[in-house]
Design an enzyme around this catalytic site. Structure first.
Site, short mmCIF file in Angstrom:
data_model
loop_
_atom_site.label_atom_id
_atom_site.label_comp_id
_atom_site.label_asym_id
_atom_site.label_seq_id
_atom_site.Cartn_x
_atom_site.Cartn_y
_atom_site.Cartn_z
N THR A 189 -14.15 11.87 119.79
CA THR A 189 -13.13 10.96 120.29
C THR A 189 -11.76 11.42 119.84
O THR A 189 -11.62 12.05 118.80
CB THR A 189 -13.38 9.51 119.83
N ARG A 190 -10.78 11.14 120.65
CA ARG A 190 -9.40 11.35 120.22
C ARG A 190 -8.60 10.08 120.50
O ARG A 190 -7.38 10.09 120.52
CB ARG A 190 -8.78 12.57 120.93
#
Ligand SMILES: [Zn+2]
Length: 378
Positions: A189-190
């Site tokens: 995830t970012r």
């Protein structure tokens, strides 16, 4: 770490976890110095730790060409993105020192050779676009003209941005084994995790032993949520809503390339090195703007035989809270019309948080919203 302890985990890509850390050679001060960009430094550190196993250095021409054309290294092993070091021209001597952006020497490279490359061709094959507005392509176009290949030995590891989350592949493998996990799903995830992502990580966790929440903390675009804020969100989410003995949060030190489908494959291979047997691939994984189709990053897995990657992708669609189902759902599991669904666009969420408003609890956990509102306030 005993060798037996991690035997029950998936094998690293290529069979052996690479370790390219070592001592600085005595003649280090006499070597020509090459200064690396932040993306190259991040690649270098991941080569050192084995996160990019089986790579032992920056790619030679045979691997580079094979990766671009066939999504495989020259030896046939799947690999989807170039990992190259750009230089002005062939170096003098058979060894060079590599320096970080401040000029500090961090590694030595044994020169295997240099080769020319065509930036537009690399853009088209790796990024599926030659548009200089694409952030990954823009960075490629700004690179130096030639690639330098060779094995590296890293004697000065990068200082982690989040030391408490800085687990190398050997560390995560040890932790998984200590906890008795055999099958582990990795989640890239970012972004902050809202209910949709919480849901899919938990659906995935229902089928395996453990969950690695592996936020990318390397370079991202300026308008992505800063890593420190995201890490604070993961902390409150995990401590309030996940069982501590089933989840590990650790930083993934890669720089975003925004290469969409090919980067999804690359992210999966890296997570295999960290010991994950499964990897979550959502909508538009590693995409940016509208360069990639919503499910391109899932479809690309079909270009490999299942046994080739070994790590198993887990595909998810857009998920949401459905008022009629009374639960999280997706188009696969909910028959109700969209009026029944709690949907907020990214723009709307940012507006609300910026105004200090807490989004509906069906969309975001209040603890996470609070961290984000605080971040917007500052
Ligand atoms: Zn429903």
């Amino acid at each position: 770490m005993s060798a037996v302890a991690t035997d029950s985990l998936i094998k690293p890509h290529g069979g052996t976890l690479v370790d390219r850390t070592g001592a600085a050679p005595d003649d280090i001060a006499d070597l020509k110095v090459i200064q690396l960009t932040s993306r190259e430094l991040s690649d270098l550190d991941m080569i050192a730790s084995g996160a990019l196993s089986p790579l032992e250095g920056f790619m030679n021409q045979a691997d580079y060409e094979s990766v671009l054309e066939n999504m495989r290294l020259a030896n046939g092993l799947p690999w989807s993105l170039p990992v190259c070091l750009a230089v002005d021209g062939p170096p003098v001597g058979d060894r060079v020192a590599l320096a970080d952006e401040s000029g500090k020497l961090v590694a030595v490279l044994d020169v295997e050779g240099t080769f020319d490359y065509d930036k537009e061709r690399e853009a088209e094959l790796a990024y599926r676009t030659t548009d200089e507005e694409h952030p990954g392509v823009a960075r490629l176009y700004a690179q130096k003209q030639m690639y330098l290949a060779g094995k590296v030995t890293v004697f000065e590891r990068s200082t982690p941005q989040f030391p408490e989350l800085a687990w190398d592949p050997a560390d995560t493998r040890r932790i998984f084994a200590e906890r008795g996990w055999k099958r582990v799903v990795g989640f890239q995830t970012r972004n902050p995790i809202h209910r949709a992502h919480e849901y899919l990580t938990k659906v995935a966790l229902e089928t395996v032993d453990g969950l690695l929440i592996h936020p990318l903390v390397g370079d991202t675009k300026g308008d992505d949520v800063p890593a420190a804020t995201r890490v604070a969100c993961y902390d409150v989410l995990v401590s309030n809503y996940y069982p501590a003995d089933r989840v590990l949060v650790s930083a993934f030190p890669a720089a975003m390339r925004y290469a969409g489908p090919r980067e999804a494959i690359w992210h999966a291979i890296c997570r295999k090195n960290y010991g994950c047997s499964h990897f979550i691939v959502g909508r538009d994984h590693a995409g940016v703007g509208s360069y990639y189709g919503t499910y391109d990053a899932q479809l690309i897995f079909d270009e490999f035989e299942p046994h080739e990657l070994d790590i198993e992708p887990m595909f998810f669609e857009h998920t949401f809270w459905c008022n009629t189902c009374g639960s999280m759902a997706s188009a696969k599991t909910c028959p109700h019309p969209s009026e029944d669904h709690v949907f907020l666009s990214g723009t709307k969420v940012r507006e609300m948080l910026g105004a200090g408003e807490v989004p509906p609890v069906e969309f975001s956990r209040p603890e996470v919203a609070k961290v984000l509102i605080e971040a917007y306030r500052n």
